[in-house]
Structure formats: structure tokens, C-alpha cells
Design a protein around this motif. Structure first.
Motif, PDB file in Angstrom:
ATOM      1  N   UNK A  61      43.759  44.339  38.366  1.00 56.92           N
ATOM      2  CA  UNK A  61      43.745  43.335  37.298  1.00 56.92           C
ATOM      3  C   UNK A  61      44.149  41.952  37.806  1.00 56.92           C
ATOM      4  N   UNK A  62      44.853  41.899  38.940  1.00 59.84           N
ATOM      5  CA  UNK A  62      45.216  40.608  39.532  1.00 59.84           C
ATOM      6  C   UNK A  62      44.389  40.323  40.790  1.00 59.84           C
ATOM      7  N   UNK A  63      43.215  40.948  40.876  1.00 61.17           N
ATOM      8  CA  UNK A  63      42.367  40.820  42.060  1.00 61.17           C
ATOM      9  C   UNK A  63      42.058  39.362  42.381  1.00 61.17           C
ATOM     10  N   UNK A  64      41.879  38.550  41.336  1.00 55.54           N
ATOM     11  CA  UNK A  64      41.507  37.151  41.530  1.00 55.54           C
ATOM     12  C   UNK A  64      42.621  36.330  42.190  1.00 55.54           C
ATOM     13  N   UNK A  65      43.830  36.882  42.226  1.00 59.00           N
ATOM     14  CA  UNK A  65      44.960  36.170  42.833  1.00 59.00           C
ATOM     15  C   UNK A  65      45.204  36.581  44.290  1.00 59.00           C
ATOM     16  N   UNK A  93      40.439  33.943  49.117  1.00 54.82           N
ATOM     17  CA  UNK A  93      40.459  32.521  49.458  1.00 54.82           C
ATOM     18  C   UNK A  93      39.912  32.373  50.873  1.00 54.82           C
ATOM     19  N   UNK A  94      38.770  31.721  50.999  1.00 59.47           N
ATOM     20  CA  UNK A  94      38.048  31.699  52.265  1.00 59.47           C
ATOM     21  C   UNK A  94      38.876  31.142  53.412  1.00 59.47           C
ATOM     22  N   UNK A  95      39.713  30.143  53.139  1.00 58.04           N
ATOM     23  CA  UNK A  95      40.489  29.540  54.228  1.00 58.04           C
ATOM     24  C   UNK A  95      41.466  30.536  54.851  1.00 58.04           C
ATOM     25  N   UNK A  96      41.870  31.535  54.080  1.00 58.74           N
ATOM     26  CA  UNK A  96      42.759  32.567  54.601  1.00 58.74           C
ATOM     27  C   UNK A  96      41.991  33.760  55.163  1.00 58.74           C
ATOM     28  N   UNK A  97      40.894  34.140  54.493  1.00 55.73           N
ATOM     29  CA  UNK A  97      40.230  35.403  54.824  1.00 55.73           C
ATOM     30  C   UNK A  97      38.932  35.248  55.600  1.00 55.73           C
ATOM     31  N   UNK A  98      38.237  34.123  55.412  1.00 54.97           N
ATOM     32  CA  UNK A  98      36.930  33.950  56.027  1.00 54.97           C
ATOM     33  C   UNK A  98      35.793  34.396  55.129  1.00 54.97           C
ATOM     34  N   UNK A  99      36.119  34.989  53.973  1.00 54.13           N
ATOM     35  CA  UNK A  99      35.097  35.468  53.051  1.00 54.13           C
ATOM     36  C   UNK A  99      35.722  36.335  51.979  1.00 54.13           C
ATOM     37  N   UNK A 100      34.911  37.185  51.350  1.00 55.95           N
ATOM     38  CA  UNK A 100      35.405  38.038  50.281  1.00 55.95           C
ATOM     39  C   UNK A 100      35.283  39.505  50.612  1.00 55.95           C
ATOM     40  N   UNK A 101      34.700  40.264  49.692  1.00 52.45           N
ATOM     41  CA  UNK A 101      34.658  41.718  49.813  1.00 52.45           C
ATOM     42  C   UNK A 101      33.899  42.172  51.059  1.00 52.45           C
ATOM     43  N   UNK A 102      32.934  41.395  51.528  1.00 59.08           N
ATOM     44  CA  UNK A 102      32.160  41.801  52.705  1.00 59.08           C
ATOM     45  C   UNK A 102      33.023  41.834  53.960  1.00 59.08           C
ATOM     46  N   UNK A 103      33.749  40.769  54.221  1.00 55.80           N
ATOM     47  CA  UNK A 103      34.560  40.727  55.448  1.00 55.80           C
ATOM     48  C   UNK A 103      35.817  41.582  55.300  1.00 55.80           C
ATOM     49  N   UNK A 133      36.715  32.169  44.540  1.00 57.77           N
ATOM     50  CA  UNK A 133      35.825  31.320  45.329  1.00 57.77           C
ATOM     51  C   UNK A 133      35.015  32.124  46.332  1.00 57.77           C
ATOM     52  N   UNK A 134      35.481  33.315  46.648  1.00 53.83           N
ATOM     53  CA  UNK A 134      34.763  34.185  47.593  1.00 53.83           C
ATOM     54  C   UNK A 134      33.819  35.101  46.819  1.00 53.83           C
ATOM     55  N   UNK A 135      33.069  35.937  47.554  1.00 52.52           N
ATOM     56  CA  UNK A 135      32.111  36.827  46.897  1.00 52.52           C
ATOM     57  C   UNK A 135      32.772  38.116  46.419  1.00 52.52           C
TER      58      UNK A 135
END
Length: 336
Positions: A151-155, A160-170, A203-205
Motif C-alpha cells: 500500500x506504500x509502494x509509491x513511497x 525513484x530513478x535517481x536512486x534505482x535506475x528504473x522501476x519494476x524492470x530493473x 516516476x518509474x515504471x
């Protein structure tokens, strides 16, 4: 005895610490995290910076931090003469990872990346069958790796791309891509992809769809999703002489369980009622020793001066570059 430190003592760092405690050849002596954990064993020193950590009397470092510092921490550790085990993804970008690989070349140290799924028993057994050649030529692969998202997935920092490089794919899909490369031995040169944010306000996918093909005409389809709602892991592989499916995978929550290996052989197709209903052999796995087996390979490589078999920097680079190319083909981030 190999003296080990951990940088990043969140959930995965603590999982690694438990396995290091069980291994007779390792001793955890120090950790670094942005916050000192409660009830830290008094024999383990808490460091307030990564630089302080590297000054400790240690032989190896497990890097379990945010994606944006993985390459930097790995580079620093190698430069300081420490062996490194780094979690996936190896970096946010292939350019960051290339820098690490240059440092690795100038040392005789062990560098291993944590593509944990290769050590699950269903994967190990499937690889044995494929390598034996009994299934014939691989024709195609189709993989789905989906989770509900809390439920807090969006947080979560991973979105956040600057931290992770992407979203669920990476974050999660990279495991499926690694297995597709591992099982097929193919380099997927041709890619069509769609990257979307379908539900979550991030902001990520939250969904990634890709169709990939090698020059040998082996085709792979991937769906990596944070809107699956019911956790799902399924990798289907079709060969000339049958199919191999990995259905489910054991995890700490067991929400992707059970873990099954399903093997079917093409036969009796001349019979009217047998066509399309091959006999299947289903093996269910109840135990997950993947975390232990990963640590054992890393430790064994250090003690016996052997090369890493799973999770080499080249392997990590090829898989990360595939992630990048899926992003690039979709234009998702370039449009932002």
C-alpha cells in the motif's frame, strides 16, 4: 577465516548476515548503514561511513546498499584490496558498471554479483536438463514476474530513478532476464518494448513488456509487473522435444510458492486424443538454500582462488545492458 563487512544493513543485508554467521569460513566483523540497527551484536562494529568501514581489518565486503551507490562502493572496496559481493542490479547503468570492471581487471580480487535466482533448486535442475541436450533446440521463452506492490509502494526508494535506475524492470524483472540469458545462452539483439506506469503514482515504471529475439531466431517474451495483485513467477521454455516450466519460486514470504519444475516431452502426437496433452513430470521444492549456496560460491572462490561461475561482472553487464536496451527501445525515460 574470512573477515567480512556489510554495507547496507536493511532486509537483504540482514539476510546475508545470517548466512555469513552459518558459514564456518566467515566472520562478520563490521557493518555500515545510515542508521545503527537495534540489538546489533556487540562483537560487530558499527561504522558511520563506508570509508570508515574500509579501514577496518576486513577481507571482503557485501554491498547491499541503494542502487545509486553500488558501483561506487564496489569500486572503492576493490581499490582498497577487498573482495566484493554486490547485490543486483550491479549498477544503475552499464557505464557505471564498466568503471567497476576496469578496476576489477587491475586486481586479482573476487567480484561476484547476487543473481540469487540461479541458486534455486528448480533452476539448478532445469539447467541440468537443458545442458544434457535431451530436449533438443530451444525455440522460445516466455516469462512473467509480477507482484502486488504494498500500500506504500509509491513511497519506496526503488521507484525513484535517481536512486534505482528504473522501476519494476530493473528491480525484479532483471532476475527473469538473467534466467532467460542463462538458460538460452543467447544474446538478444532485436527488441520491441513498452514501458508503462499503469496504476501507481510513481516516476518509474510499474509494468514492462518486451519481445526479444536473438540472431539465432530464439524469441523471448517478458512481462515484469507491479500490478499483478497476486504474486506470480512463471518461466516457460519450449524446445524441439518438449517443454520446461518453472512455476513459482520460494521466497522469505513464500508468496510466490510453491516452487515447481514441470517437464513435458513431445510424444504420441499421432494419436487423436494424446496430441497437446503430453505427460508431465512435476517436481515440487520445499527448501530454498539459494542464499547459502551463493555465499558458499563466493567464499570458495576466495579460499581456493577460483573463478566465479554465476554472477560474474560480464554476466552482470550483459543482463544490465539488456535492461537498458528495453528502456531505450520504449522511449519511456527519454520522454520524461
Amino acid at each position: 577465516m574470512i573477515k567480512v563487512a556489510i554495507a547496507g544493513f536493511g532486509n537483504i543485508g540482514q539476510v546475508r548476515a545470517k548466512e555469513l554467521d552459518k558459514n564456518e569460513n566467515t566472520k562478520l566483523v563490521a557493518i555500515y548503514d545510515i542508521k545503527k540497527p537495534d540489538n546489533l551484536n556487540e562483537d560487530i562494529k558499527f561504522c558511520e561511513s563506508f570509508e570508515e568501514l574500509l579501514k577496518e581489518d576486513i577481507d571482503a565486503v557485501f554491498v547491499c546498499a541503494f542502487n545509486n551507490v553500488l558501483a561506487d562502493f564496489t569500486n572503492q572496496a576493490l581499490s582498497a584490496g577487498k573482495h566484493v559481493f554486490c547485490e543486483k542490479p550491479p549498477a544503475r547503468t552499464s557505464a557505471e558498471l564498466k568503471s567497476v570492471m576496469e578496476t576489477e581487471k587491475q586486481s586479482d580480487l573476487v567480484l561476484k554479483y547476487g543473481f540469487n535466482h540461479r541458486y534455486h533448486y528448480s533452476v539448478i535442475e532445469a539447467k541440468k536438463i537443458i545442458d544434457s541436450g535431451v530436449m533438443g533446440k530451444l525455440l522460445w521463452l516466455r516469462g512473467v514476474y509480477g507482484k502486488a506492490g504494498s500500500i506504500d509502494y509509491h513511497k519506496n526508494w526503488r521507484n525513484y530513478q535517481k536512486y534505482s535506475g528504473g522501476g519494476i524492470l530493473i528491480d525484479q524483472g532483471i532476475h527473469m532476464l538473467d534466467l532467460m540469458r542463462y538458460f538460452s545462452g543467447q544474446k538478444f539483439e532485436h527488441i520491441n518494448s513498452f514501458i508503462t506506469t499503469s496504476y501507481w503514482d510513481i516516476e518509474a515504471e510499474d509494468n514492462a513488456f518486451a519481445i526479444m529475439q536473438s540472431d539465432d531466431k530464439v524469441t523471448a517474451m517478458l512481462h515484469s509487473s507491479a500490478t499483478q495483485w497476486k504474486h506470480k513467477f512463471l518461466l516457460e521454455m519450449c524446445f524441439e522435444k518438449g517443454s520446461i516450466n518453472l512455476d513459482g519460486i520460494l521466497s522469505g514470504t513464500r508468496s510466490y510458492a510453491p516452487e515447481k519444475l514441470i517437464v513435458a516431452r513431445r510424444e504420441h502426437e499421432e494419436l487423436k486424443f494424446a496430441m497437446g496433452k503430453p505427460q508431465e513430470t512435476i517436481t515440487t521444492f520445499e527448501y530454498d538454500d539459494s542464499w547459502k549456496l551463493e555465499v558458499e560460491e563466493f567464499v570458495g572462490a576466495i579460499l581456493d582462488k577460483q573463478s566465479i561461475k554465476n554472477g560474474t561482472s560480464q554476466d552482470a553487464y550483459e543482463t544490465l545492458r539488456l535492461v537498458e536496451r528495453i528502456y531505450e527501445n520504449s522511449g519511456f525515460y527519454s520522454d520524461k
